[in-house]
Design an enzyme around this catalytic site. Structure first.
Site, PDB file in Angstrom:
ATOM      1  NE  ARG A 171       0.710  12.466   7.323  1.00  0.00           N
ATOM      2  CZ  ARG A 171       1.161  13.605   7.309  1.00  0.00           C
ATOM      3  NH1 ARG A 171       0.827  15.153   7.455  1.00  0.00           N
ATOM      4  NH2 ARG A 171       2.378  13.795   6.741  1.00  0.00           N
TER       5      ARG A 171
ATOM      6  NE  ARG B 236      -6.977   5.664   5.407  1.00  0.00           N
ATOM      7  CZ  ARG B 236      -7.582   6.483   6.278  1.00  0.00           C
ATOM      8  NH1 ARG B 236      -7.568   6.638   6.341  1.00  0.00           N
ATOM      9  NH2 ARG B 236      -6.531   6.678   5.060  1.00  0.00           N
TER      10      ARG B 236
ATOM     11  NE  ARG C 265       0.996  10.811  10.150  1.00  0.00           N
ATOM     12  CZ  ARG C 265       0.641   9.683   9.480  1.00  0.00           C
ATOM     13  NH1 ARG C 265      -0.385   8.719   9.485  1.00  0.00           N
ATOM     14  NH2 ARG C 265       1.309   9.138   8.472  1.00  0.00           N
ATOM     15  N   PRO C 266       2.531  17.039  10.944  1.00  0.00           N
ATOM     16  CG  PRO C 266       4.550  17.421  12.150  1.00  0.00           C
ATOM     17  CD  PRO C 266       3.797  16.751  11.581  1.00  0.00           C
ATOM     18  CB  VAL C 267       3.056  18.821   5.394  1.00  0.00           C
ATOM     19  CG1 VAL C 267       2.252  17.558   5.446  1.00  0.00           C
ATOM     20  CG2 VAL C 267       2.339  20.049   5.627  1.00  0.00           C
ATOM     21  CG  ASP C 268       7.621  20.755   9.931  1.00  0.00           C
ATOM     22  OD1 ASP C 268       7.374  19.597   9.852  1.00  0.00           O
ATOM     23  OD2 ASP C 268       8.949  20.716  10.290  1.00  0.00           O
ATOM     24  CG  LEU C 269      10.552  17.871   8.326  1.00  0.00           C
ATOM     25  CD1 LEU C 269      10.859  16.500   8.542  1.00  0.00           C
ATOM     26  CD2 LEU C 269      11.806  18.506   8.033  1.00  0.00           C
TER      27      LEU C 269
ATOM     28  CG  ASP D  72       3.791   2.031   9.240  1.00  0.00           C
ATOM     29  OD1 ASP D  72       3.310   2.920  10.226  1.00  0.00           O
ATOM     30  OD2 ASP D  72       3.792   2.310   7.790  1.00  0.00           O
TER      31      ASP D  72
ATOM     32  CB  CYS E 176      -3.298  11.888  11.948  1.00  0.00           C
ATOM     33  SG  CYS E 176      -2.310   9.713  11.930  1.00  0.00           S
TER      34      CYS E 176
ATOM     35  CE  LYS F 213      -1.471   1.590   4.128  1.00  0.00           C
ATOM     36  NZ  LYS F 213      -1.055   2.831   4.484  1.00  0.00           N
ATOM     37  CG  ASN F 214       2.577   2.356   3.305  1.00  0.00           C
ATOM     38  OD1 ASN F 214       1.347   3.604   3.615  1.00  0.00           O
ATOM     39  ND2 ASN F 214       3.035   2.341   4.847  1.00  0.00           N
TER      40      ASN F 214
ATOM     41  CB  ILE G 287       8.521   7.303  14.229  1.00  0.00           C
ATOM     42  CG1 ILE G 287      10.001   6.798  14.140  1.00  0.00           C
ATOM     43  CG2 ILE G 287       7.801   7.631  12.981  1.00  0.00           C
ATOM     44  CD1 ILE G 287      10.156   4.877  13.054  1.00  0.00           C
TER      45      ILE G 287
HETATM   46  N1  EPU Z   1       7.668  14.368  10.086  1.00  0.00           N
HETATM   47  C1  EPU Z   1       7.353  16.043  10.151  1.00  0.00           C
HETATM   48  N2  EPU Z   1       7.088  16.395   9.397  1.00  0.00           N
HETATM   49  C2  EPU Z   1       7.144  16.342   8.212  1.00  0.00           C
HETATM   50  C3  EPU Z   1       6.867  15.163   8.126  1.00  0.00           C
HETATM   51  C4  EPU Z   1       6.920  14.056   8.756  1.00  0.00           C
HETATM   52  O1  EPU Z   1       8.050  16.666  12.095  1.00  0.00           O
HETATM   53  O2  EPU Z   1       7.283  17.192   7.127  1.00  0.00           O
HETATM   54  C5  EPU Z   1       7.505  13.437  11.264  1.00  0.00           C
HETATM   55  C6  EPU Z   1       5.925  12.686  11.117  1.00  0.00           C
HETATM   56  O3  EPU Z   1       5.199  13.680  12.610  1.00  0.00           O
HETATM   57  C7  EPU Z   1       6.435  12.006  11.822  1.00  0.00           C
HETATM   58  C8  EPU Z   1       8.403  11.015  11.935  1.00  0.00           C
HETATM   59  O4  EPU Z   1       8.406  12.526  11.077  1.00  0.00           O
HETATM   60  O5  EPU Z   1       7.028  11.711  13.204  1.00  0.00           O
HETATM   61  C9  EPU Z   1       7.790  10.506  10.008  1.00  0.00           C
HETATM   62  O6  EPU Z   1       6.774  10.733   9.825  1.00  0.00           O
HETATM   63  P1  EPU Z   1       6.866  10.716   7.684  1.00  0.00           P
HETATM   64  O7  EPU Z   1       6.499  11.934   7.365  1.00  0.00           O
HETATM   65  O8  EPU Z   1       7.875   9.537   7.795  1.00  0.00           O
HETATM   66  O9  EPU Z   1       5.469   9.747   7.567  1.00  0.00           O
HETATM   67  P2  EPU Z   1       4.730   9.968   6.524  1.00  0.00           P
HETATM   68  O10 EPU Z   1       5.756   9.436   5.840  1.00  0.00           O
HETATM   69  O11 EPU Z   1       3.131  11.213   6.230  1.00  0.00           O
HETATM   70  C10 EPU Z   1       4.741   7.006   6.413  1.00  0.00           C
HETATM   71  C11 EPU Z   1       4.172   5.894   6.146  1.00  0.00           C
HETATM   72  C12 EPU Z   1       3.430   5.415   7.221  1.00  0.00           C
HETATM   73  C13 EPU Z   1       4.288   5.191   8.710  1.00  0.00           C
HETATM   74  C14 EPU Z   1       5.418   6.350   8.403  1.00  0.00           C
HETATM   75  C15 EPU Z   1       6.853   5.695   8.848  1.00  0.00           C
HETATM   76  C16 EPU Z   1       2.913   5.856   3.841  1.00  0.00           C
HETATM   77  C17 EPU Z   1       1.525   6.024   2.999  1.00  0.00           C
HETATM   78  N3  EPU Z   1       2.711   6.403   5.023  1.00  0.00           N
HETATM   79  O12 EPU Z   1       3.763   8.156   6.346  1.00  0.00           O
HETATM   80  O13 EPU Z   1       2.229   4.577   7.105  1.00  0.00           O
HETATM   81  O14 EPU Z   1       3.496   5.228   9.610  1.00  0.00           O
HETATM   82  O15 EPU Z   1       6.102   6.475   6.872  1.00  0.00           O
HETATM   83  O16 EPU Z   1       6.936   5.473   8.592  1.00  0.00           O
HETATM   84  O17 EPU Z   1       3.700   5.293   3.179  1.00  0.00           O
HETATM   85  C18 EPU Z   1       0.543   3.118   7.586  1.00  0.00           C
HETATM   86  O18 EPU Z   1       0.727   2.526   7.049  1.00  0.00           O
HETATM   87  O19 EPU Z   1       0.146   2.483   8.781  1.00  0.00           O
HETATM   88  C19 EPU Z   1       1.508   4.883   8.549  1.00  0.00           C
HETATM   89  C20 EPU Z   1       0.455   5.356   8.919  1.00  0.00           C
END
Ligand code: EPU
Length: 424
Positions: free
Chosen positions: A91, A402, A120-124, A310, A115, A22-23, A332
Site C-alpha cells: 500500500r 515486511r 484504507r482509502p486514499v481520498d485525502l 502499530d 487491506c 521502515k515507515n 485509527i
Molecule cells: N484515511 C482516510 N483517507 C485517506 C488516508 C487515510 O480516511 O486518504 C484514514 C485511514 O483509513 C485510517 C487513518 O486515516 O483510518 C490513518 O491512516 P494513514 O493514512 O495515516 O495511514 P498510512 O499513512 O496509510 C501509515 C503507516 C501505517 C500506520 C498508519 C497510522 C507507513 C508506510 N504506514 O499508514 O503503518 O498504521 O500510518 O499510523 O508509514 C505498519 O507499519 O504496520 C503500518 C500499517
C-alpha cells in the site's frame, strides 16, 4: 513460505540494535524521485517493504544500488507509470504519487486494494493533490494525475474521520516542494516519520517549516538536489522488543532508539508495571520485567504523540498474560484486531467488539498452530509464543518479514528459542 517455530520458556536477556525505521524509509526512498542527482540514504532496513519500494523505483527508471543498509538512488530519467504488479504488493507504494506528479507533471498509480487491517482509502491524498492543481481520473483500477502547467501552492486541510493521514501528508508535502508558491497543510500528521521526510526534503533544498506539528508550511522551490541522509530508528521495532522484554525478559537493552519517539509506548509498559530506563542521551533503553506487581491497563490508540496503532497488537499480547482487565481501543484502524482470534486459540481471554478489545489476563498461554494475518499481528503472535507453554508454529511469516529486519536473529541473540523452517 517460511514459518517460525517459537519454543516458549527461555528468559530474554542481552542487548540488540534497533534498525532504521521502515515507515520513514519508504517515503524517503520515494522522495529521491524528486531530483536527478544522487541520493544516499543510510540505515534503510532490509525488509521486504523497502525491497518492494526499491523495485518500484528501478522499474520507474531509477538507478538503485543497495549495500548493507545504504541505498544510493539516481533518478535521471523517470517514467510516470508505476507498474501494477509491484504497486499492488504494498500500500505504501502510493507515496510515489506526489514525487512523480511534481517531477513529471503526470503520474499513473494503481488504486490500492483492500487491506486486512481495515478499509484504507486514499481520498485525502487525492484531495490534497487536487488542491495543488492536479486533475484526477480513474480508469481500469488506475488513478491518473496530471498537472500540465505545474502545481500551485494552496491551503489544504487533511483531516479525515479517523484523524490525520501519515502518507497523505507525505504525498502532499513532497508534491508541494516543487509547486509554485506557498502550501499550508492544516491537520497534518505529526509522526516522527513525517518529520524525518521533511528533514530529508529540506536537505535537498526544499523549504519546509512546521513538520512534526499539525501545521506544515512549504514554500515551493524550482528544483531539488542530491542529499545524504540517515533514517531515524524504528520506534515500532523498538516498542515490539520493549513489549517482548516485558513479556519474557529479565534485563533487555535496546541500542539506537529515540526516547522522544517512545514516550507513549514507555508509559504503557510502565503502566502495566514493568520498568523502563533510558540512558542520559535517550538512545539506549533497558526494560526489566516485573513479577507480581503487574496489572491491566486501558489504552486508546491516537496519532503521534498518542499511543501508536502499530503497537496495538503487541501490547494486546502483553496484556493477555497480565493479571486484571485491560481495555484496548483502536480509533485509527477499528478493525485491526485479527490477532485476537489467534491469541484466543492460544488460550487468551479476549472479547472484541466495535473497535475495542477487552482482555482478561490469564496466567499462561499455551502453544497452538497460528496464522499471521498482517505485520503487527504476526509480531503479537511471536511475543505471545515466547512465554506460552510448548512450541507455537506461526505460519505466513512473510507478513513479519515486511517490516522486521532479522527478527529471528535478534530474538536468538536475546536467548529466545526460535527456528525458521520452510512450510511445505
Ligand atoms: N484515511 C482516510 N483517507 C485517506 C488516508 C487515510 O480516511 O486518504 C484514514 C485511514 O483509513 C485510517 C487513518 O486515516 O483510518 C490513518 O491512516 P494513514 O493514512 O495515516 O495511514 P498510512 O499513512 O496509510 C501509515 C503507516 C501505517 C500506520 C498508519 C497510522 C507507513 C508506510 N504506514 O499508514 O503503518 O498504521 O500510518 O499510523 O508509514 C505498519 O507499519 O504496520 C503500518 C500499517
Amino acid at each position: 513460505m517460511d514459518k517460525l517455530i517459537v519454543h516458549g520458556g527461555p528468559t530474554l536477556r542481552g542487548t540488540i540494535n534497533i534498525s532504521g525505521s521502515k515507515n520513514a524509509s519508504l517515503p524517503i526512498l520515494a522522495a529521491s524521485l524528486l531530483t536527478a542527482d544522487d541520493c544516499i540514504i543510510r540505515r534503510v532496513p532490509d525488509v521486504s517493504d523497502t525491497n518492494y519500494m526499491i523495485q518500484i523505483l528501478s522499474a520507474l527508471g531509477a538507478d538503485v544500488e543497495r549495500s548493507s543498509g545504504t541505498v544510493r538512488i539516481t533518478s535521471a530519467d523517470i517514467m510516470d507509470e508505476a507498474p501494477y504488479e509491484l504497486v499492488r504488493r504494498m500500500r505504501a507504494s502510493i507515496c510515489v504519487m506526489g514525487p512523480l506528479l511534481a517531477r513529471n507533471g503526470r503520474c499513473v498509480v494503481s488504486l490500492p486494494g483492500g487491506c486486512v487491517i481495515g478499509d484504507r482509502p486514499v481520498d485525502l491524498h487525492l484531495r490534497g493533490l487536487e488542491a495543488l492543481g492536479a486533475k484526477i481520473e480513474f480508469e481500469g483500477g488506475n488513478i491518473t494525475l496530471t498537472a500540465k502547467d505545474g502545481l500551485r501552492g494552496a491551503e489544504i486541510d487533511l483531516r479525515g474521520t479517523h484523524g490525520p493521514t501519515v502518507l497523505g501528508t507525505d504525498n502532499v508535502m513532497m508534491a508541494a516542494t516543487l509547486a509554485e508558491g506557498i502550501t499550508v497543510i492544516e491537520s497534518a500528521a505529526a509522526e516522527p516519520e513525517v518529520l524525518d521526510l521533511a528533514n530529508f526534503l529540506n536537505a535537498m533544498g526544499a523549504k519546509i517549516t512546521g513538520a512534526g506539528t499539525r501545521r506544515i508550511v512549504i514554500e515551493g522551490v524550482k528544483e531539488l538536489h542530491g542529499v545524504e541522509h540517515t533514517v531515524i530508528p524504528d520506534r515500532i521495532e523498538a516498542g515490539t522488543f520493549m513489549a517482548a522484554a516485558a513479556i519474557a525478559g529479565e534485563n533487555v537493552t535496546l541500542r539506537r532508539v529515540c526516547r522522544d519517539h517512545l514516550k507513549a509506548i514507555t508509559a504503557a509498559i510502565e503502566a502495566s508495571g514493568h520498568q523502563v530506563d533510558f540512558n542520559e542521551d535517550g538512545d539506549i533503553c533497558t526494560v526489566r520485567r516485573s513479577e507480581g506487581k503487574t496489572h491491566g491497563v486501558n489504552l486508546v490508540t491516537a496519532p503521534f504523540p498518542g499511543y501508536p496503532t502499530d503497537m496495538q497488537a503487541q501490547m494486546t499480547a502483553l496484556l493477555a498474560t497480565t493479571p486484571g482487565i485491560s481495555v484496548i481501543k483502536d480509533t485509527i484502524f477499528p478493525q485491526r484486531f485479527m490477532h485476537c482470534a489467534e491469541l484466543k486459540r492460544m488460550g487468551a481471554d479476549i472479547r472484541v467488539d466495535n473497535g475495542t478489545a477487552v482482555v482478561h489476563g490469564v496466567a499462561r498461554l499455551s502453544a497452538a498452530p497460528v496464522m499471521a494475518s498482517d505485520l503487527r499481528a504476526s509480531a503479537a503472535l511471536v511475543l505471545a509464543a515466547l512465554t506460552a507453554k510448548g512450541s507455537t508454529e506461526i505460519s505466513r511469516l512473510y507478513h513479519i518479514d515486511r517490516g522486521y529486519e532479522q527478527i529471528d536473529e535478534k530474538l536468538l541473540m536475546l536467548g529466545a528459542n526460535v527456528e525458521r523452517v520452510k512450510d511445505h
